[in-house]
Design a protein around this motif. Structure first.
Motif, PDB file in Angstrom:
ATOM      1  N   MET A  63      72.479  47.093  50.891  1.00 30.75           N
ATOM      2  CA  MET A  63      71.105  47.168  51.382  1.00 30.75           C
ATOM      3  C   MET A  63      71.163  47.196  53.177  1.00 30.75           C
ATOM      4  O   MET A  63      71.961  45.908  52.556  1.00 30.75           O
ATOM      5  N   ASN A  64      70.759  47.804  53.682  1.00 27.45           N
ATOM      6  CA  ASN A  64      70.803  47.292  55.141  1.00 27.45           C
ATOM      7  C   ASN A  64      68.615  46.967  55.544  1.00 27.45           C
ATOM      8  O   ASN A  64      68.361  45.826  54.340  1.00 27.45           O
ATOM      9  N   GLY A  65      68.857  46.302  56.910  1.00 30.45           N
ATOM     10  CA  GLY A  65      68.201  45.608  57.169  1.00 30.45           C
ATOM     11  C   GLY A  65      66.155  45.942  56.701  1.00 30.45           C
ATOM     12  O   GLY A  65      65.477  45.779  56.820  1.00 30.45           O
ATOM     13  N   TRP A  66      66.471  47.574  56.580  1.00 29.76           N
ATOM     14  CA  TRP A  66      64.703  48.342  56.321  1.00 29.76           C
ATOM     15  C   TRP A  66      64.494  47.729  54.624  1.00 29.76           C
ATOM     16  O   TRP A  66      63.789  47.272  54.653  1.00 29.76           O
ATOM     17  N   GLY A  67      66.161  47.637  53.463  1.00 32.86           N
ATOM     18  CA  GLY A  67      65.412  47.135  52.289  1.00 32.86           C
ATOM     19  C   GLY A  67      65.361  45.867  51.665  1.00 32.86           C
ATOM     20  O   GLY A  67      64.629  45.388  51.515  1.00 32.86           O
ATOM     21  N   TYR A  68      65.905  44.959  53.304  1.00 30.55           N
ATOM     22  CA  TYR A  68      66.043  43.596  53.459  1.00 30.55           C
ATOM     23  C   TYR A  68      63.907  43.643  53.720  1.00 30.55           C
ATOM     24  O   TYR A  68      63.358  42.901  52.661  1.00 30.55           O
ATOM     25  N   ALA A  69      63.084  43.677  54.583  1.00 30.85           N
ATOM     26  CA  ALA A  69      62.360  44.077  54.886  1.00 30.85           C
ATOM     27  C   ALA A  69      61.188  44.325  53.418  1.00 30.85           C
ATOM     28  O   ALA A  69      60.455  43.889  53.725  1.00 30.85           O
ATOM     29  N   ALA A  70      61.438  45.135  53.390  1.00 29.99           N
ATOM     30  CA  ALA A  70      60.681  46.182  52.134  1.00 29.99           C
ATOM     31  C   ALA A  70      60.863  45.038  51.115  1.00 29.99           C
ATOM     32  O   ALA A  70      59.685  44.682  49.912  1.00 29.99           O
ATOM     33  N   LEU A  71      61.897  44.470  50.598  1.00 36.24           N
ATOM     34  CA  LEU A  71      62.250  43.273  49.851  1.00 36.24           C
ATOM     35  C   LEU A  71      60.708  42.299  50.009  1.00 36.24           C
ATOM     36  O   LEU A  71      60.256  41.767  49.828  1.00 36.24           O
ATOM     37  N   VAL A  72      61.576  41.427  50.859  1.00 36.47           N
ATOM     38  CA  VAL A  72      60.597  40.467  51.771  1.00 36.47           C
ATOM     39  C   VAL A  72      58.713  40.450  51.104  1.00 36.47           C
ATOM     40  O   VAL A  72      57.859  39.597  51.554  1.00 36.47           O
ATOM     41  N   ILE A  73      58.767  42.337  52.083  1.00 32.49           N
ATOM     42  CA  ILE A  73      57.220  42.471  52.401  1.00 32.49           C
ATOM     43  C   ILE A  73      56.562  42.688  50.596  1.00 32.49           C
ATOM     44  O   ILE A  73      54.562  41.777  50.490  1.00 32.49           O
ATOM     45  N   GLN A  74      57.552  42.705  49.926  1.00 34.05           N
ATOM     46  CA  GLN A  74      56.591  43.017  48.566  1.00 34.05           C
ATOM     47  C   GLN A  74      56.485  41.701  47.674  1.00 34.05           C
ATOM     48  O   GLN A  74      55.329  41.696  47.506  1.00 34.05           O
ATOM     49  N   VAL A  75      57.828  40.692  48.019  1.00 29.79           N
ATOM     50  CA  VAL A  75      57.211  39.425  47.508  1.00 29.79           C
ATOM     51  C   VAL A  75      56.563  38.446  48.479  1.00 29.79           C
ATOM     52  O   VAL A  75      55.440  37.749  47.673  1.00 29.79           O
ATOM     53  N   LEU A  76      56.038  38.659  49.434  1.00 30.98           N
ATOM     54  CA  LEU A  76      54.393  38.194  50.435  1.00 30.98           C
ATOM     55  C   LEU A  76      53.707  38.840  49.771  1.00 30.98           C
ATOM     56  O   LEU A  76      52.488  38.335  49.419  1.00 30.98           O
ATOM     57  N   PHE A  77      53.174  39.970  49.671  1.00 31.15           N
ATOM     58  CA  PHE A  77      52.560  40.920  49.126  1.00 31.15           C
ATOM     59  C   PHE A  77      51.982  40.227  47.672  1.00 31.15           C
ATOM     60  O   PHE A  77      50.541  39.713  47.103  1.00 31.15           O
ATOM     61  N   TRP A  78      52.933  40.348  46.462  1.00 32.03           N
ATOM     62  CA  TRP A  78      52.712  40.124  45.265  1.00 32.03           C
ATOM     63  C   TRP A  78      51.722  38.483  45.177  1.00 32.03           C
ATOM     64  O   TRP A  78      51.399  37.791  44.804  1.00 32.03           O
ATOM     65  N   ALA A  79      52.409  37.529  46.504  1.00 32.76           N
ATOM     66  CA  ALA A  79      52.597  36.154  46.125  1.00 32.76           C
ATOM     67  C   ALA A  79      51.012  35.925  46.991  1.00 32.76           C
ATOM     68  O   ALA A  79      50.543  34.905  46.290  1.00 32.76           O
ATOM     69  N   LEU A  80      50.643  36.644  47.970  1.00 29.52           N
ATOM     70  CA  LEU A  80      49.571  36.476  48.755  1.00 29.52           C
ATOM     71  C   LEU A  80      47.882  36.852  47.052  1.00 29.52           C
ATOM     72  O   LEU A  80      47.156  36.930  47.502  1.00 29.52           O
ATOM     73  N   LEU A  81      48.988  37.941  46.281  1.00 29.14           N
ATOM     74  CA  LEU A  81      48.202  38.665  45.384  1.00 29.14           C
ATOM     75  C   LEU A  81      47.476  37.709  44.677  1.00 29.14           C
ATOM     76  O   LEU A  81      46.071  37.348  43.879  1.00 29.14           O
ATOM     77  N   VAL A  82      48.439  37.108  43.736  1.00 31.57           N
ATOM     78  CA  VAL A  82      48.264  35.860  43.022  1.00 31.57           C
ATOM     79  C   VAL A  82      47.087  34.706  43.634  1.00 31.57           C
ATOM     80  O   VAL A  82      46.583  33.584  43.247  1.00 31.57           O
ATOM     81  N   VAL A  83      47.888  33.974  45.160  1.00 31.80           N
ATOM     82  CA  VAL A  83      46.913  33.625  45.802  1.00 31.80           C
ATOM     83  C   VAL A  83      45.374  33.605  46.015  1.00 31.80           C
ATOM     84  O   VAL A  83      44.810  32.428  45.477  1.00 31.80           O
ATOM     85  N   GLY A  84      45.592  34.571  45.627  1.00 29.60           N
ATOM     86  CA  GLY A  84      44.317  35.387  45.940  1.00 29.60           C
ATOM     87  C   GLY A  84      43.441  35.410  45.034  1.00 29.60           C
ATOM     88  O   GLY A  84      42.097  35.148  45.085  1.00 29.60           O
ATOM     89  N   VAL A  85      43.919  35.868  43.874  1.00 31.30           N
ATOM     90  CA  VAL A  85      42.977  35.940  42.905  1.00 31.30           C
ATOM     91  C   VAL A  85      43.000  33.965  42.334  1.00 31.30           C
ATOM     92  O   VAL A  85      41.575  34.449  41.302  1.00 31.30           O
ATOM     93  N   ALA A  86      43.643  33.323  42.262  1.00 31.29           N
ATOM     94  CA  ALA A  86      43.533  32.138  41.539  1.00 31.29           C
ATOM     95  C   ALA A  86      42.212  31.591  41.784  1.00 31.29           C
ATOM     96  O   ALA A  86      42.304  30.988  41.996  1.00 31.29           O
ATOM     97  N   PHE A  87      42.057  31.546  44.065  1.00 33.03           N
ATOM     98  CA  PHE A  87      41.073  31.404  45.098  1.00 33.03           C
ATOM     99  C   PHE A  87      39.823  31.512  44.511  1.00 33.03           C
ATOM    100  O   PHE A  87      38.565  30.518  44.737  1.00 33.03           O
ATOM    101  N   LEU A  88      39.766  33.166  43.898  1.00 32.66           N
ATOM    102  CA  LEU A  88      38.425  33.464  43.682  1.00 32.66           C
ATOM    103  C   LEU A  88      37.765  33.273  42.019  1.00 32.66           C
ATOM    104  O   LEU A  88      36.799  32.830  42.110  1.00 32.66           O
ATOM    105  N   ILE A  89      39.021  32.983  41.213  1.00 32.97           N
ATOM    106  CA  ILE A  89      38.939  32.363  40.252  1.00 32.97           C
ATOM    107  C   ILE A  89      37.987  31.095  39.880  1.00 32.97           C
ATOM    108  O   ILE A  89      36.952  29.903  39.586  1.00 32.97           O
TER     109      ILE A  89
END
Length: 85
Positions: free
Chosen positions: A8-34
């Protein structure tokens, strides 16, 4: 191949971090909504009104009976005591 190298090069690591942040924000958002929707169902009861200073004893007793703090038997017993004393 052709200069990209292995792994993996730099863009691969960036995509991995963005994907993890996206799912974490989605889970936290759903928890706050509930939590927000569940909190709206529980209404806190209003505190009882403060007794007014110019009320007489019979009016205070009638107010307690009206709010259900005392039953009918106790209301009549105390009313009789107030009127006889």
């Amino acid at each position: 191949m052709y200069g990209y190298g292995y792994g993996m090069n730099g863009w691969g690591y960036a995509a991995l971090v963005i994907q993890v942040l996206f799912w974490a924000l989605l889970v936290v958002g759903v928890a706050f909504l509930i939590r927000y929707l569940a909190r709206g169902r529980h209404e806190t009861p209003a505190p009882p009104p403060a007794p007014q200073a110019h009320q007489g004893p019979e009016q205070i007793l009638a107010g307690r009976f009206a709010r259900g703090e005392i039953d009918e038997e106790e209301y009549h017993r105390r009313l009789t005591t107030l009127r006889s004393g």
